[in-house]
Scaffold this active site. Structure first.
Site, PDB file in Angstrom:
ATOM      1  CG  ASP A   6      -1.807   1.215   1.335  1.00 47.50           C
ATOM      2  OD1 ASP A   6      -2.369   1.609   0.286  1.00 47.50           O
ATOM      3  OD2 ASP A   6      -1.970   1.797   2.425  1.00 47.50           O
ATOM      4  CB  SER A   7       0.208   4.787  -0.619  1.00 48.42           C
ATOM      5  OG  SER A   7      -0.909   4.905   0.245  1.00 48.42           O
ATOM      6  CB  CYS A  69      -3.254   0.497  -2.400  1.00 44.66           C
ATOM      7  SG  CYS A  69      -3.349   2.221  -2.887  1.00 44.66           S
ATOM      8  CG  ASN A  70      -9.737   0.685  -2.515  1.00 45.78           C
ATOM      9  OD1 ASN A  70     -10.792   0.206  -2.897  1.00 45.78           O
ATOM     10  ND2 ASN A  70      -9.245   0.401  -1.320  1.00 45.78           N
ATOM     11  CB  THR A  71      -5.008   4.805  -5.092  1.00 40.94           C
ATOM     12  OG1 THR A  71      -5.822   5.353  -4.049  1.00 40.94           O
ATOM     13  CG2 THR A  71      -4.624   5.878  -6.063  1.00 40.94           C
ATOM     14  CD  GLU A 148      -0.268   6.756   6.233  1.00 39.86           C
ATOM     15  OE1 GLU A 148       0.816   6.643   6.814  1.00 39.86           O
ATOM     16  OE2 GLU A 148      -0.701   5.917   5.422  1.00 39.86           O
ATOM     17  CB  CYS A 180      -9.508   4.492   0.827  1.00 33.43           C
ATOM     18  SG  CYS A 180      -7.872   4.953   1.447  1.00 33.43           S
ATOM     19  CB  THR A 181      -6.637  -0.362   2.289  1.00 31.82           C
ATOM     20  OG1 THR A 181      -5.555   0.450   1.803  1.00 31.82           O
ATOM     21  CG2 THR A 181      -7.081  -1.318   1.191  1.00 31.82           C
ATOM     22  CG  HIS A 182      -5.177   4.835   4.673  1.00 29.57           C
ATOM     23  ND1 HIS A 182      -4.650   4.333   3.513  1.00 29.57           N
ATOM     24  CD2 HIS A 182      -4.151   5.418   5.336  1.00 29.57           C
ATOM     25  CE1 HIS A 182      -3.347   4.600   3.482  1.00 29.57           C
ATOM     26  NE2 HIS A 182      -3.021   5.260   4.579  1.00 29.57           N
TER      27      HIS A 182
HETATM   28  N1  DGL Z   1      -4.814   3.173   1.003  1.00 27.72           N
HETATM   29  C1  DGL Z   1      -4.874   3.726  -0.321  1.00 27.72           C
HETATM   30  C2  DGL Z   1      -6.130   3.261  -1.032  1.00 27.72           C
HETATM   31  O1  DGL Z   1      -6.714   2.261  -0.685  1.00 27.72           O
HETATM   32  C3  DGL Z   1      -4.800   5.194  -0.511  1.00 27.72           C
HETATM   33  C4  DGL Z   1      -3.921   6.074   0.221  1.00 27.72           C
HETATM   34  C5  DGL Z   1      -3.237   7.119  -0.612  1.00 27.72           C
HETATM   35  O2  DGL Z   1      -3.840   8.092  -1.097  1.00 27.72           O
HETATM   36  O3  DGL Z   1      -2.058   6.955  -0.747  1.00 27.72           O
HETATM   37  O4  DGL Z   1      -6.542   3.887  -1.990  1.00 27.72           O
END
Ligand code: DGL
Length: 261
Positions: A6-7, A69-71, A148, A180-182
């Protein structure tokens, strides 16, 4: 060994779900904290970062990749799948399918990063599964940095969540995809603000279910074997804040190493 990236910290929600469902598999995780957020980057950049991350995980021994990570799933899945010599999982398809199982009226809200929402990937995937579905997507760019930072129970976070969810509430959605996984880290406040009657769909939980089905004893990839349940975590930038939030997500002490991509 399962490689997950992930990011930043968000993909640990996928790791948590994987460890619950596959406790004996070894996992190597990469949080690309030096280059987070991905959600405000271009498709070309997100793809380049995703390929770097995949190469790093492969060097650590990963034989299966989960793009947690969805992105990155929205923009880089095809590139990673073509590049990596092994199975690759993304989070959009499993999340969309789970939403279709849970929704009764097919009024679906999606929250995600700017890049994920701009890609339109959830709408496209859902429309294939259920052509009559109404999909309302909203970008929530402030939520990733709040997670974060570990600002999970702060009143400021609750206010921001309420503001982001207001338009979806007006659309009377019955299901909300945490795209978004966050966001599963903020699950409680999101549920409170959107209302108890809206079903939340966690794409992290959904992809873990799919990986589990493929790796299960009788599954198509049973030959990949189990390990000892070891979890190795790498980040590309300083680890201190990451460690605190990681412990909050995984409910266990963690060791974190520096990754040299
Ligand atoms: N966790 C990431 C997702 O699922 C996104 C976080 C980011 O913007 O880096 O999209």
């Amino acid at each position: 060994m399962i490689g997950v990236f992930d990011s930043g910290i968000g993909g640990l929600t996928v790791v948590k779900a994987l460890r619950e469902q596959l406790p004996h598999h070894d996992i190597v995780y990469l949080g690309d904290t030096a280059r987070t957020p991905y959600g405000s980057k271009s498709a070309a950049t997100i793809t380049r970062y995703s390929l770097n991350n995949t190469d790093f995980l492969q060097r650590q021994g990963a034989r299966l990749i989960v793009i947690a990570c969805n992105t990155a799933s929205s923009y880089a899945f095809a590139a990673v799948r073509d590049h990596f010599d092994g199975p690759v999982f993304e989070v959009i398809g499993p999340g969309a399918r789970l939403a279709m199982q849970r929704s009764r009226r097919f009024r679906i809200g999606v929250i995600g990063t700017r890049a994920t929402v701009a890609s339109g990937v959830y709408e496209q995937t859902i429309k294939v599964l259920q052509p009559g579905a109404r999909v309302y997507a909203t970008a929530c760019p402030l939520l990733v940095p709040l997670v974060e930072e570990g600002w999970v129970r702060k009143p400021e976070t609750a206010m921001i969540v309420r503001k982001y969810l207001h338009p979806l509430k007006m659309k009377q959605i019955d299901t909300l995809i945490l795209g978004c996984t966050h966001y599963p880290v903020l699950r409680q406040v999101i549920q409170r603000k959107i209302g108890a009657r809206v079903a939340l769909v966690d794409s992290a939980e959904a992809v873990a279910g799919q990986v589990c089905a493929c790796l299960g004893a009788d599954g198509a990839m049973g030959h990949m074997g189990e390990g000892r349940g070891v979890l190795k975590i790498f980040v590309t930038d300083t680890a201190e804040q990451f460690r605190k939030t990681a412990q909050l997500i995984l409910h266990q002490p963690v060791d974190i190493d520096q990754a040299d991509l």
